[in-house]
Design a protein around this motif. Structure first.
Motif, PDB file in Angstrom:
ATOM      1  N   UNK A   1       1.052  -0.916   0.212  1.00  0.00           N
ATOM      2  CA  UNK A   1       0.153  -0.264  -0.114  1.00  0.00           C
ATOM      3  C   UNK A   1       1.252   1.139  -0.118  1.00  0.00           C
ATOM      4  N   UNK A   2       1.979   0.727   0.328  1.00  0.00           N
ATOM      5  CA  UNK A   2       2.755   2.466   0.935  1.00  0.00           C
ATOM      6  C   UNK A   2       3.619   2.887  -0.553  1.00  0.00           C
ATOM      7  N   UNK A   3       2.954   1.597  -1.300  1.00  0.00           N
ATOM      8  CA  UNK A   3       4.032   1.395  -2.971  1.00  0.00           C
ATOM      9  C   UNK A   3       3.380   2.032  -3.193  1.00  0.00           C
ATOM     10  N   UNK A   4       1.938   2.024  -3.462  1.00  0.00           N
ATOM     11  CA  UNK A   4       0.407   2.826  -4.146  1.00  0.00           C
ATOM     12  C   UNK A   4      -0.153   2.412  -4.091  1.00  0.00           C
ATOM     13  N   UNK A   5      -0.545   0.319  -3.873  1.00  0.00           N
ATOM     14  CA  UNK A   5      -1.583  -0.800  -3.971  1.00  0.00           C
ATOM     15  C   UNK A   5      -2.449   0.226  -3.652  1.00  0.00           C
ATOM     16  N   UNK A   6      -3.824   0.283  -3.549  1.00  0.00           N
ATOM     17  CA  UNK A   6      -5.287   0.528  -3.224  1.00  0.00           C
ATOM     18  C   UNK A   6      -5.994  -1.139  -2.505  1.00  0.00           C
ATOM     19  N   UNK A   7      -5.599  -1.824  -2.989  1.00  0.00           N
ATOM     20  CA  UNK A   7      -6.493  -2.859  -2.478  1.00  0.00           C
ATOM     21  C   UNK A   7      -5.761  -3.483  -2.328  1.00  0.00           C
ATOM     22  N   UNK A   8      -5.027  -4.882  -1.800  1.00  0.00           N
ATOM     23  CA  UNK A   8      -4.164  -6.099  -1.535  1.00  0.00           C
ATOM     24  C   UNK A   8      -6.061  -7.608  -1.196  1.00  0.00           C
ATOM     25  N   UNK A   9      -5.778  -8.467  -1.915  1.00  0.00           N
ATOM     26  CA  UNK A   9      -6.505  -9.319  -1.915  1.00  0.00           C
ATOM     27  C   UNK A   9      -5.969 -11.086  -1.970  1.00  0.00           C
ATOM     28  N   UNK A  10      -5.963 -11.499  -1.392  1.00  0.00           N
ATOM     29  CA  UNK A  10      -5.530 -12.321  -0.949  1.00  0.00           C
ATOM     30  C   UNK A  10      -6.375 -13.834  -0.932  1.00  0.00           C
ATOM     31  N   UNK A  11      -5.284 -14.930  -2.024  1.00  0.00           N
ATOM     32  CA  UNK A  11      -5.982 -16.332  -1.851  1.00  0.00           C
ATOM     33  C   UNK A  11      -5.922 -17.148  -1.258  1.00  0.00           C
ATOM     34  N   UNK A  12      -6.628 -17.495  -0.151  1.00  0.00           N
ATOM     35  CA  UNK A  12      -6.130 -18.475   1.333  1.00  0.00           C
ATOM     36  C   UNK A  12      -6.009 -19.649   0.332  1.00  0.00           C
ATOM     37  N   UNK A  13      -4.799 -20.163   0.241  1.00  0.00           N
ATOM     38  CA  UNK A  13      -3.795 -20.953  -0.686  1.00  0.00           C
ATOM     39  C   UNK A  13      -3.803 -22.452   0.790  1.00  0.00           C
ATOM     40  N   UNK A  14      -4.784 -22.274   2.086  1.00  0.00           N
ATOM     41  CA  UNK A  14      -5.109 -23.607   2.792  1.00  0.00           C
ATOM     42  C   UNK A  14      -6.054 -23.355   3.242  1.00  0.00           C
ATOM     43  N   UNK A  15      -6.586 -22.488   2.714  1.00  0.00           N
ATOM     44  CA  UNK A  15      -8.643 -22.679   2.143  1.00  0.00           C
ATOM     45  C   UNK A  15      -8.977 -21.610   3.501  1.00  0.00           C
ATOM     46  N   UNK A  16     -10.373 -21.536   3.491  1.00  0.00           N
ATOM     47  CA  UNK A  16     -10.911 -19.936   3.933  1.00  0.00           C
ATOM     48  C   UNK A  16     -10.705 -20.056   5.614  1.00  0.00           C
ATOM     49  N   UNK A  17     -10.959 -21.452   5.891  1.00  0.00           N
ATOM     50  CA  UNK A  17     -10.840 -21.183   7.653  1.00  0.00           C
ATOM     51  C   UNK A  17      -9.741 -20.782   7.989  1.00  0.00           C
ATOM     52  N   UNK A  18      -8.301 -20.627   7.267  1.00  0.00           N
ATOM     53  CA  UNK A  18      -7.078 -20.833   7.499  1.00  0.00           C
ATOM     54  C   UNK A  18      -6.670 -18.934   8.210  1.00  0.00           C
ATOM     55  N   UNK A  19      -7.746 -17.783   7.345  1.00  0.00           N
ATOM     56  CA  UNK A  19      -8.023 -16.937   7.432  1.00  0.00           C
ATOM     57  C   UNK A  19      -9.014 -16.610   8.665  1.00  0.00           C
ATOM     58  N   UNK A  20      -9.894 -17.828   8.842  1.00  0.00           N
ATOM     59  CA  UNK A  20     -10.706 -17.794  10.318  1.00  0.00           C
ATOM     60  C   UNK A  20      -9.754 -17.692  11.419  1.00  0.00           C
ATOM     61  N   UNK A  21      -8.413 -18.608  11.829  1.00  0.00           N
ATOM     62  CA  UNK A  21      -8.076 -17.833  13.197  1.00  0.00           C
ATOM     63  C   UNK A  21      -7.452 -16.887  14.183  1.00  0.00           C
TER      64      UNK A  21
END
Length: 260
Positions: A240-260
């Motif tokens: 974001x500091x370099x200029x990105x406005x949105x960072x989208x991650x694909x949860x390569x270990x499954x959605x549950x890996x983002x909820x811990x």
């Protein structure tokens, strides 16, 4: 939706990408993010209009639309594109060759992107393989993370581009090397600089040894967001500091890996 203490928030992700061949897209409603993109994996895996509408009640949802594919072609058969709910946005892309017929791969991208954006001005444009064409549209750029992304973001901003830029990256919230390679090793190995550096026939998962393992782990930092929540957050902040406005991650270990 869960609280902001979920791993996805601690890692600084603004959005997630879901692959409908891997999961029920409605499960993304459990992930506390503002943006959900739905990857295109062929017509057979396109979610129903009802599912997309339901998902759009909880987040800004955008469906990847390959403009050369029948059903999404704004200069030909656009039946699938026009059937998408009005509450769902688009990410116009050239389309991965694996999901296109030989005839579809021969279709020109530039006029189709132009026609698609004329009909849907608020859409994003995927830059993979068509970077200059995508930039010329002036639409929100949807860029794959690479080793040069931060430098390119700064150059684009310095050149005067003031539009939005979203960055997509496979995400693995762990510093366990074996887990990282099992999750994103195959993806990373397909990136051209990595495939050239890998020993021929080397495994690309946690069984990789020696030179292959070194190449893959180094490339994981270039082409994916990997590490602890804090380490990934430092990377998303840098983007974001370099200029990105949105960072989208694909949860390569499954959605549950983002909820811990």
């Amino acid at each position: 939706m869960l609280t902001s203490t979920a791993a996805v928030a601690r890692a600084g992700l603004d959005g997630i990408a879901v692959k409908p061949a891997e999961c029920d897209v409605l499960d993304a409603r459990d992930v506390p993010v503002d943006t959900v993109t739905v990857d295109y994996e062929g017509r057979d895996h396109l979610p129903s209009a009802e599912a997309l509408e339901a998902l759009a009640r909880t987040a800004d949802v955008r469906v990847t639309a390959p403009v050369r594919a029948d059903g999404f072609d704004p200069l030909g058969d656009d039946s699938l594109l026009s059937a998408l709910p009005e509450t769902v946005g688009r990410v116009f892309v050239a389309g991965h060759p694996a999901y296109l017929t030989e005839a579809e791969r021969e279709r020109a991208v530039a006029p189709r992107l132009g026609a698609a954006l004329q009909a849907t001005p608020g859409a994003w444009v995927g830059t993979e393989s068509v970077e200059r064409v995508a930039m010329a549209t002036g639409a929100t750029q949807y860029d794959l993370l690479s080793r040069t992304t931060e430098r390119e973001l700064r150059a684009i901003r310095a050149a005067g581009f003031t539009g939005e830029i979203a960055v997509y990256a496979p995400t693995v919230l762990t510093d366990d090397e074996d887990a990282v390679l099992d999750a994103v090793g195959a993806y990373i190995s397909r990136r051209r600089p990595v495939s050239r550096a890998l020993p021929e026939g080397a495994p690309v998962d946690s069984t990789a040894k020696g030179r292959a393992r070194e190449v893959l782990l180094a490339a994981a930092d270039d082409y994916a967001l990997v590490g602890t929540d804090r380490e990934v957050a430092a990377r998303t902040d840098a983007l974001r500091e370099a200029g990105a406005t949105t960072v989208v991650g694909y949860p390569a270990q499954g959605l549950e890996s983002l909820l811990e």
